[in-house]
Scaffold this motif. Structure first.
Motif, PDB file in Angstrom:
ATOM      1  N   GLN A 140       0.805  -1.212   0.000  1.00 20.07           N
ATOM      2  CA  GLN A 140       0.000   0.000   0.000  1.00 20.07           C
ATOM      3  C   GLN A 140       0.845   1.271   0.000  1.00 20.07           C
ATOM      4  O   GLN A 140       0.340   2.339  -0.350  1.00 20.07           O
ATOM      5  CB  GLN A 140      -0.935   0.008   1.212  1.00 20.07           C
ATOM      6  N   LYS A 188      -2.208   7.428  -1.161  1.00 23.82           N
ATOM      7  CA  LYS A 188      -3.247   8.235  -1.794  1.00 23.82           C
ATOM      8  C   LYS A 188      -3.500   7.775  -3.229  1.00 23.82           C
ATOM      9  O   LYS A 188      -4.657   7.672  -3.675  1.00 23.82           O
ATOM     10  CB  LYS A 188      -2.845   9.708  -1.771  1.00 23.82           C
ATOM     11  N   ASP A 189      -2.414   7.487  -3.953  1.00 28.98           N
ATOM     12  CA  ASP A 189      -2.558   7.016  -5.333  1.00 28.98           C
ATOM     13  C   ASP A 189      -3.289   5.683  -5.377  1.00 28.98           C
ATOM     14  O   ASP A 189      -4.171   5.462  -6.228  1.00 28.98           O
ATOM     15  CB  ASP A 189      -1.186   6.871  -5.987  1.00 28.98           C
ATOM     16  N   ALA A 190      -2.925   4.777  -4.462  1.00 26.03           N
ATOM     17  CA  ALA A 190      -3.549   3.451  -4.434  1.00 26.03           C
ATOM     18  C   ALA A 190      -5.034   3.561  -4.103  1.00 26.03           C
ATOM     19  O   ALA A 190      -5.873   2.861  -4.692  1.00 26.03           O
ATOM     20  CB  ALA A 190      -2.843   2.557  -3.412  1.00 26.03           C
ATOM     21  N   GLU A 191      -5.365   4.452  -3.169  1.00 22.97           N
ATOM     22  CA  GLU A 191      -6.777   4.617  -2.812  1.00 22.97           C
ATOM     23  C   GLU A 191      -7.571   5.209  -3.971  1.00 22.97           C
ATOM     24  O   GLU A 191      -8.723   4.841  -4.198  1.00 22.97           O
ATOM     25  CB  GLU A 191      -6.903   5.493  -1.571  1.00 22.97           C
ATOM     26  N   VAL A 226      -6.961   4.723  -7.182  1.00 21.64           N
ATOM     27  CA  VAL A 226      -7.189   3.629  -8.133  1.00 21.64           C
ATOM     28  C   VAL A 226      -8.265   2.682  -7.611  1.00 21.64           C
ATOM     29  O   VAL A 226      -9.144   2.234  -8.365  1.00 21.64           O
ATOM     30  CB  VAL A 226      -5.874   2.864  -8.396  1.00 21.64           C
ATOM     31  N   ALA A 227      -8.237   2.380  -6.315  1.00 21.00           N
ATOM     32  CA  ALA A 227      -9.221   1.481  -5.725  1.00 21.00           C
ATOM     33  C   ALA A 227     -10.634   2.038  -5.876  1.00 21.00           C
ATOM     34  O   ALA A 227     -11.580   1.291  -6.165  1.00 21.00           O
ATOM     35  CB  ALA A 227      -8.900   1.243  -4.253  1.00 21.00           C
ATOM     36  N   ARG A 228     -10.761   3.340  -5.746  1.00 19.55           N
ATOM     37  CA  ARG A 228     -12.089   3.944  -5.912  1.00 19.55           C
ATOM     38  C   ARG A 228     -12.560   3.845  -7.368  1.00 19.55           C
ATOM     39  O   ARG A 228     -13.733   3.564  -7.641  1.00 19.55           O
ATOM     40  CB  ARG A 228     -12.054   5.407  -5.466  1.00 19.55           C
ATOM     41  N   ARG A 229     -11.646   4.062  -8.281  1.00 22.38           N
ATOM     42  CA  ARG A 229     -12.011   4.046  -9.708  1.00 22.38           C
ATOM     43  C   ARG A 229     -12.456   2.658 -10.172  1.00 22.38           C
ATOM     44  O   ARG A 229     -13.305   2.534 -11.054  1.00 22.38           O
ATOM     45  CB  ARG A 229     -10.851   4.533 -10.563  1.00 22.38           C
ATOM     46  N   ILE A 230     -11.876   1.619  -9.575  1.00 24.15           N
ATOM     47  CA  ILE A 230     -12.263   0.253 -10.006  1.00 24.15           C
ATOM     48  C   ILE A 230     -13.324  -0.354  -9.099  1.00 24.15           C
ATOM     49  O   ILE A 230     -13.637  -1.546  -9.194  1.00 24.15           O
ATOM     50  CB  ILE A 230     -11.025  -0.667 -10.083  1.00 24.15           C
ATOM     51  N   LEU A 257     -13.460  -0.700  -5.680  1.00 22.11           N
ATOM     52  CA  LEU A 257     -13.109  -1.436  -4.475  1.00 22.11           C
ATOM     53  C   LEU A 257     -13.435  -0.647  -3.207  1.00 22.11           C
ATOM     54  O   LEU A 257     -13.522  -1.216  -2.131  1.00 22.11           O
ATOM     55  CB  LEU A 257     -11.623  -1.800  -4.496  1.00 22.11           C
ATOM     56  N   LEU A 258     -13.610   0.656  -3.350  1.00 23.86           N
ATOM     57  CA  LEU A 258     -13.933   1.502  -2.192  1.00 23.86           C
ATOM     58  C   LEU A 258     -15.199   2.302  -2.478  1.00 23.86           C
ATOM     59  O   LEU A 258     -15.478   2.641  -3.627  1.00 23.86           O
ATOM     60  CB  LEU A 258     -12.760   2.464  -1.891  1.00 23.86           C
TER      61      LEU A 258
END
Length: 295
Positions: free
Chosen positions: A170, A283-286, A288-292, A294-295
């Protein structure tokens, strides 16, 4: 004895006479097998007299050499203990007065209190006895973003490897797990190099392939971090860093709780070492997670 017999011998080398230290070094060089040699053989290898070997055992706090050998047998029995042997030894021992019956009932409270006491003690001992130097070195290695990090665990300890690895992923790049499939695993281990850090989790009953993984990583010039128990996995012989955890439990299964606590402390320290770059990666990982989704 809180550590191994070898640890005890090393700790007391300064208390021995020069001749007795020769004996101690012979024992350590061939540990544990050398301890089971005859007194005469050990004396010959150390180039000392037989009484010197006996005095060495006494100076180490044992009634004699057979007593020292008995301590090692007990250590090895504990080191190789399985859940079945631990269960059988526990059920064979008389229970404490007022222990709970099989139906639970009013004794559930005291049982939980005993469990809390056992776990708390194991975690406390783990943190008191872990080497600050080794912990700091592990933080340095895992916090070096120029290095690739590889993690390998065993039957149960793959959970520990995943717990550490998923946290590291992360906030830093180049973190991966040893593949399960044979061809992929072989290719993966073949590519280990000097800029790699291999983290191995290996607790009793030790798994031979974990020692080979550590050995290959070291042979290729990489760094090796081994998480293990107080009896030490054979993989520790190839490690740059050894982090031990106590595994005492009220059940026949070793407790992983102290290791999880140690991992969480390590994650916090590595995150702090990497600093703002780790924060940005999170922040970058979160994002990306929102865009796909996952969040």
């Amino acid at each position: 004895m809180s550590g191994t017999l070898a640890d005890e011998i090393r700790a007391r080398l300064g208390e021995l006479s020069p001749a007795e230290r020769k004996v101690a070094r012979v024992l350590l060089a061939g540990y544990p097998a050398a301890v089971f040699e005859t007194v005469a053989t050990i004396a010959e290898r150390a180039a000392v007299s037989t009484p010197t070997v006996l005095r060495c055992a006494t100076r180490l706090g044992y009634r004699g050499f057979p007593d020292l050998q008995a301590a090692l047998r007990a250590e090895l029995d504990e080191r190789n203990a399985s859940p079945i042997t631990l269960y059988e030894s526990a059920t064979a021992a008389p229970g404490p007065e007022g222990a709970a019956d099989a139906s639970g009932g009013p004794e559930e409270g005291p049982l939980l209190d005993r469990e809390l006491s056992t776990v708390t003690h194991a975690v406390s001992r783990t943190f008191r006895e872990v080497s600050p130097h080794d912990f700091g070195h592990a933080v340095e290695l895992l916090g070096d973003e120029r290095r690739r990090v590889h993690l390998a665990g065993g039957r149960f300890t793959h959970l520990l490897a995943q717990y550490l690895g998923l946290h590291l992923m992360q906030f830093r790049d180049q973190v991966s797990f040893l593949p399960d499939r044979d061809v992929e695993r072989t290719a993966y281990l073949t590519q280990l190099g000097r800029r790699d850090v291999t983290v191995v989790f290996d607790y009793r009953r030790y798994e031979e392939d974990k020692t080979v993984v550590a050995e290959l990583a070291r042979e290729n010039g990489g760094k090796v971090v081994v998480f293990t128990d107080p009896w030490l996995s054979p993989a520790a012989a190839h490690a740059d860093v050894v982090l031990t955890s106590h595994v005492t439990s009220t059940s026949p299964y070793d407790s992983l709780t102290p290791t999880f606590a140690l991992i969480e402390s390590l994650v916090a320290a590595v995150l702090h070492r990497i600093g703002p770059a780790a924060h940005q990666r999170m922040k970058d990982a979160e994002g990306v997670a929102r865009r796909i989704g996952l969040l």
